[in-house]
Structures are given as structure tokens and as C-alpha cells.
Design a protein around this motif. Sequence first.
Motif, PDB file in Angstrom:
ATOM      1  N   GLN A  30       3.183   9.986   9.147  1.00 49.61           N
ATOM      2  CA  GLN A  30       3.575  11.237   9.788  1.00 49.61           C
ATOM      3  C   GLN A  30       4.733  10.993  10.739  1.00 49.61           C
ATOM      4  OE1 GLN A  30       1.940  13.889   8.757  1.00 49.61           O
ATOM      5  NE2 GLN A  30       3.043  15.364   9.984  1.00 49.61           N
ATOM      6  N   GLY A  84       5.011  14.682   6.777  1.00 52.98           N
ATOM      7  CA  GLY A  84       4.570  13.380   6.330  1.00 52.98           C
ATOM      8  C   GLY A  84       5.407  12.864   5.173  1.00 52.98           C
ATOM      9  N   PHE A  85       5.441  11.539   5.038  1.00 54.10           N
ATOM     10  CA  PHE A  85       6.197  10.890   3.966  1.00 54.10           C
ATOM     11  C   PHE A  85       5.315   9.838   3.314  1.00 54.10           C
ATOM     12  CE2 PHE A  85       9.293  12.222   7.134  1.00 54.10           C
ATOM     13  CZ  PHE A  85      10.179  12.944   6.358  1.00 54.10           C
ATOM     14  N   ASN A  86       5.337   9.765   1.986  1.00 55.74           N
ATOM     15  CA  ASN A  86       4.635   8.723   1.264  1.00 55.74           C
ATOM     16  C   ASN A  86       5.577   7.535   1.116  1.00 55.74           C
ATOM     17  OD1 ASN A  86       2.217  10.067   0.866  1.00 55.74           O
ATOM     18  ND2 ASN A  86       2.917  11.025  -1.024  1.00 55.74           N
ATOM     19  N   LEU A  87       5.206   6.413   1.699  1.00 58.84           N
ATOM     20  CA  LEU A  87       6.018   5.201   1.630  1.00 58.84           C
ATOM     21  C   LEU A  87       5.151   4.059   1.124  1.00 58.84           C
ATOM     22  CD1 LEU A  87       7.918   5.384   5.031  1.00 58.84           C
ATOM     23  CD2 LEU A  87       8.835   5.876   2.781  1.00 58.84           C
ATOM     24  N   ARG A  88       5.773   3.145   0.404  1.00 55.17           N
ATOM     25  CA  ARG A  88       5.085   1.954  -0.112  1.00 55.17           C
ATOM     26  C   ARG A  88       5.444   0.793   0.795  1.00 55.17           C
ATOM     27  NH1 ARG A  88       5.410  -0.718  -5.951  1.00 55.17           N
ATOM     28  NH2 ARG A  88       3.266  -1.447  -6.026  1.00 55.17           N
ATOM     29  N   LYS A 109       0.857  -1.180   0.000  1.00 50.33           N
ATOM     30  CA  LYS A 109       0.000   0.000   0.000  1.00 50.33           C
ATOM     31  C   LYS A 109       0.896   1.234   0.000  1.00 50.33           C
ATOM     32  CE  LYS A 109      -4.189  -1.235   2.435  1.00 50.33           C
ATOM     33  NZ  LYS A 109      -5.028  -0.961   3.602  1.00 50.33           N
ATOM     34  N   THR A 110       0.508   2.236  -0.775  1.00 45.68           N
ATOM     35  CA  THR A 110       1.178   3.531  -0.686  1.00 45.68           C
ATOM     36  C   THR A 110       0.429   4.328   0.370  1.00 45.68           C
ATOM     37  OG1 THR A 110       1.793   3.439  -3.003  1.00 45.68           O
ATOM     38  CG2 THR A 110       1.879   5.588  -1.940  1.00 45.68           C
ATOM     39  N   ILE A 111       1.135   4.698   1.421  1.00 45.44           N
ATOM     40  CA  ILE A 111       0.481   5.331   2.556  1.00 45.44           C
ATOM     41  C   ILE A 111       1.318   6.506   3.034  1.00 45.44           C
ATOM     42  CG2 ILE A 111       1.508   3.842   4.299  1.00 45.44           C
ATOM     43  CD1 ILE A 111      -1.359   3.783   5.522  1.00 45.44           C
ATOM     44  N   ARG A 112       0.633   7.524   3.516  1.00 49.85           N
ATOM     45  CA  ARG A 112       1.311   8.713   4.033  1.00 49.85           C
ATOM     46  C   ARG A 112       1.490   8.543   5.540  1.00 49.85           C
ATOM     47  NH1 ARG A 112       2.708  13.325   1.968  1.00 49.85           N
ATOM     48  NH2 ARG A 112       2.885  15.187   3.244  1.00 49.85           N
ATOM     49  N   ARG A 117      15.313   5.655   0.760  1.00 50.47           N
ATOM     50  CA  ARG A 117      14.487   6.763   1.259  1.00 50.47           C
ATOM     51  C   ARG A 117      14.239   6.621   2.751  1.00 50.47           C
ATOM     52  NH1 ARG A 117       9.174   6.902  -1.184  1.00 50.47           N
ATOM     53  NH2 ARG A 117       8.954   8.789   0.025  1.00 50.47           N
TER      54      ARG A 117
END
Length: 98
Positions: A39, A46-50, A34-37, A80
Motif C-alpha cells: 500500500q 495498492g500495488f502488486n510487486l514481486r 513473494k508476490t505481495i500487495r 514498474r
Amino acid sequence: MSRRCELTGVGPMVGHNVSHSNMKSKRRFLPALKTIRLQSDALGQGFNLRITNAALRTLDFRGGLDPYLVKARDDQLSARARKIKRQVKAKLTAAATT
């Protein structure tokens, strides 16, 4: 984009489809990504991580992104995630010294 979790390093696995007559054919087991933001409390952004669903449950159990990254091994993390970990550690050590 690779099918690999940025926090746990989980990737595709291989196995067999087994039919009723017990014939086996190769198949791939892909991780549930899932690509999720997420905090970061220390950095305030916030960071978008898969990540996998299992990693998301682990994040909730450990108390968020910052405690997870501090305890995680660098060889499991993506580039990242390692960068975010360095920033979090620097921020926490700066806050501890003042």
C-alpha cells in the motif's frame, strides 16, 4: 517472468553443490520471491510487486513503501517500481508546496 526482485534487483546466483567426497557440480541459488500487495500512503492505492523476503523486512524497517522508494537508487528498481517512485515523488512535492 524473471526471477528478480522489483525493489532490490536481487536475482539468481551461482555456486557449487559440494558432495561428501568434495566433488563440485554447478547449481543456482534462486531468491525467495513473494508476490505481495503493498500500500502506498501518498497515492492511496495498492500495488502488486514481486519482492524478496529480505526486501519485505527492509520495507517494514523503513516504514513502508513510500519512504523505501524515495531513498532507493533507480538502477536497482524495476521499471514498474521506478514509475511508482516518480508518482510518489510528484505527489509528495505537490503536497509540500501547498
